[in-house]
Design a protein around this motif. Structure first.
Motif, PDB file in Angstrom:
ATOM      1  N   ARG A   1       0.843  -1.203   0.000  1.00 32.33           N
ATOM      2  CA  ARG A   1       0.000   0.000   0.000  1.00 32.33           C
ATOM      3  C   ARG A   1       0.878   1.253   0.000  1.00 32.33           C
ATOM      4  N   GLN A   2       1.887   1.256   0.866  1.00 31.12           N
ATOM      5  CA  GLN A   2       2.779   2.410   0.955  1.00 31.12           C
ATOM      6  C   GLN A   2       3.488   2.656  -0.387  1.00 31.12           C
ATOM      7  N   GLU A   3       3.964   1.592  -1.009  1.00 25.50           N
ATOM      8  CA  GLU A   3       4.642   1.729  -2.306  1.00 25.50           C
ATOM      9  C   GLU A   3       3.689   2.221  -3.388  1.00 25.50           C
ATOM     10  N   LEU A   4       2.424   1.825  -3.331  1.00 24.18           N
ATOM     11  CA  LEU A   4       1.441   2.304  -4.295  1.00 24.18           C
ATOM     12  C   LEU A   4       1.227   3.812  -4.158  1.00 24.18           C
ATOM     13  N   PHE A   5       1.138   4.301  -2.920  1.00 28.36           N
ATOM     14  CA  PHE A   5       0.987   5.745  -2.718  1.00 28.36           C
ATOM     15  C   PHE A   5       2.225   6.490  -3.207  1.00 28.36           C
ATOM     16  N   LEU A   6       3.405   5.927  -2.969  1.00 27.57           N
ATOM     17  CA  LEU A   6       4.630   6.565  -3.450  1.00 27.57           C
ATOM     18  C   LEU A   6       4.667   6.610  -4.979  1.00 27.57           C
ATOM     19  N   ARG A   7       4.238   5.543  -5.611  1.00 28.50           N
ATOM     20  CA  ARG A   7       4.187   5.525  -7.087  1.00 28.50           C
ATOM     21  C   ARG A   7       3.201   6.561  -7.601  1.00 28.50           C
ATOM     22  N   ALA A   8       2.062   6.692  -6.912  1.00 29.80           N
ATOM     23  CA  ALA A   8       1.066   7.693  -7.310  1.00 29.80           C
ATOM     24  C   ALA A   8       1.655   9.101  -7.209  1.00 29.80           C
ATOM     25  N   LEU A   9       2.474   9.350  -6.188  1.00 30.27           N
ATOM     26  CA  LEU A   9       3.106  10.671  -6.054  1.00 30.27           C
ATOM     27  C   LEU A   9       4.148  10.922  -7.138  1.00 30.27           C
ATOM     28  N   GLU A  10       4.775   9.863  -7.635  1.00 33.72           N
ATOM     29  CA  GLU A  10       5.690  10.024  -8.775  1.00 33.72           C
ATOM     30  C   GLU A  10       4.929  10.560  -9.977  1.00 33.72           C
ATOM     31  N   ILE A  11       3.721  10.072 -10.160  1.00 32.14           N
ATOM     32  CA  ILE A  11       2.892  10.471 -11.303  1.00 32.14           C
ATOM     33  C   ILE A  11       2.269  11.836 -11.075  1.00 32.14           C
ATOM     34  N   ASP A  12       1.769  12.065  -9.851  1.00 30.50           N
ATOM     35  CA  ASP A  12       1.087  13.331  -9.541  1.00 30.50           C
ATOM     36  C   ASP A  12       1.497  13.827  -8.159  1.00 30.50           C
ATOM     37  N   PRO A  13       2.589  14.601  -8.081  1.00 30.09           N
ATOM     38  CA  PRO A  13       3.053  15.087  -6.781  1.00 30.09           C
ATOM     39  C   PRO A  13       2.097  16.076  -6.116  1.00 30.09           C
ATOM     40  N   GLY A  14       1.069  16.494  -6.802  1.00 34.28           N
ATOM     41  CA  GLY A  14       0.090  17.417  -6.234  1.00 34.28           C
ATOM     42  C   GLY A  14      -1.162  16.730  -5.720  1.00 34.28           C
ATOM     43  N   TYR A  15      -1.144  15.406  -5.636  1.00 35.04           N
ATOM     44  CA  TYR A  15      -2.313  14.644  -5.200  1.00 35.04           C
ATOM     45  C   TYR A  15      -2.360  14.607  -3.670  1.00 35.04           C
ATOM     46  N   ALA A  16      -3.169  15.470  -3.070  1.00 30.56           N
ATOM     47  CA  ALA A  16      -3.245  15.634  -1.619  1.00 30.56           C
ATOM     48  C   ALA A  16      -3.576  14.335  -0.894  1.00 30.56           C
ATOM     49  N   GLY A  17      -4.478  13.547  -1.452  1.00 32.08           N
ATOM     50  CA  GLY A  17      -4.896  12.309  -0.803  1.00 32.08           C
ATOM     51  C   GLY A  17      -3.755  11.342  -0.569  1.00 32.08           C
ATOM     52  N   CYS A  18      -2.772  11.337  -1.456  1.00 30.08           N
ATOM     53  CA  CYS A  18      -1.632  10.425  -1.276  1.00 30.08           C
ATOM     54  C   CYS A  18      -0.805  10.813  -0.061  1.00 30.08           C
ATOM     55  N   TYR A  19      -0.621  12.106   0.165  1.00 26.59           N
ATOM     56  CA  TYR A  19       0.131  12.539   1.341  1.00 26.59           C
ATOM     57  C   TYR A  19      -0.620  12.136   2.610  1.00 26.59           C
ATOM     58  N   HIS A  20      -1.924  12.362   2.610  1.00 29.29           N
ATOM     59  CA  HIS A  20      -2.752  11.999   3.762  1.00 29.29           C
ATOM     60  C   HIS A  20      -2.651  10.501   4.051  1.00 29.29           C
ATOM     61  N   HIS A  21      -2.836   9.690   3.026  1.00 32.34           N
ATOM     62  CA  HIS A  21      -2.849   8.238   3.232  1.00 32.34           C
ATOM     63  C   HIS A  21      -1.461   7.670   3.482  1.00 32.34           C
ATOM     64  N   LEU A  22      -0.424   8.291   2.934  1.00 30.31           N
ATOM     65  CA  LEU A  22       0.939   7.861   3.267  1.00 30.31           C
ATOM     66  C   LEU A  22       1.198   8.064   4.751  1.00 30.31           C
ATOM     67  N   ALA A  23       0.729   9.183   5.296  1.00 31.68           N
ATOM     68  CA  ALA A  23       0.906   9.442   6.730  1.00 31.68           C
ATOM     69  C   ALA A  23       0.283   8.327   7.551  1.00 31.68           C
ATOM     70  N   LEU A  24      -0.832   7.794   7.097  1.00 39.62           N
ATOM     71  CA  LEU A  24      -1.501   6.715   7.827  1.00 39.62           C
ATOM     72  C   LEU A  24      -0.685   5.424   7.843  1.00 39.62           C
ATOM     73  N   THR A  25       0.228   5.270   6.895  1.00 44.88           N
ATOM     74  CA  THR A  25       1.035   4.041   6.834  1.00 44.88           C
ATOM     75  C   THR A  25       2.258   4.096   7.730  1.00 44.88           C
ATOM     76  N   LEU A  26       2.564   5.283   8.262  1.00 42.93           N
ATOM     77  CA  LEU A  26       3.782   5.434   9.063  1.00 42.93           C
ATOM     78  C   LEU A  26       3.545   5.103  10.528  1.00 42.93           C
TER      79      LEU A  26
END
Length: 108
Positions: free
Chosen positions: A24-49
């Motif tokens: 899941r964490q790697e999927l969010f990181l890949r999504a940020l590679e594609i769209d670094p402005g995607y707010a939801g990925c930052y939010h959900h990445l925080a949940l994985t930490l």
């Protein structure tokens, strides 16, 4: 990023069409590679930490759970859940400066 939500538990992985496994964490990181402005990925990445944890983003920067929520708020200031989760990271009596310059404590 939607594929990440299909994984019921942190640490589980899914097999991609090329045969590789991804968490899941790697999927969010890949999504940020594609769209670094995607707010939801930052939010959900925080949940994985884990508490007090940090993660290296595709752009090379290292961000803590609190910094990830702040980035999510910066990109989408209307998402109440990011404010709520950010407040949960604050110690009793602690405060944090929001992207708009105002201060927030745990009670706010």
């Amino acid at each position: 990023a939607r594929l990440a939500f299909t994984l019921p538990h942190e640490g589980e992985s899914v097999r991609l069409p090329n045969g590789s496994l991804i968490t899941r964490q790697e999927l969010f990181l890949r999504a940020l590679e594609i769209d670094p402005g995607y707010a939801g990925c930052y939010h959900h990445l925080a949940l994985t930490l884990p508490s007090e944890g940090s993660i290296k983003l595709p752009n090379g920067s290292l961000m803590t759970e609190q910094e990830l929520y702040l980035k999510a708020i910066e990109l989408n200031p209307g998402k109440a859940r990011s404010y709520h989760n950010l407040a949960l990271t604050l110690s009793s009596g602690g405060s944090v400066k929001l992207p708009n310059g105002s201060m927030m404590n745990q009670q706010q």
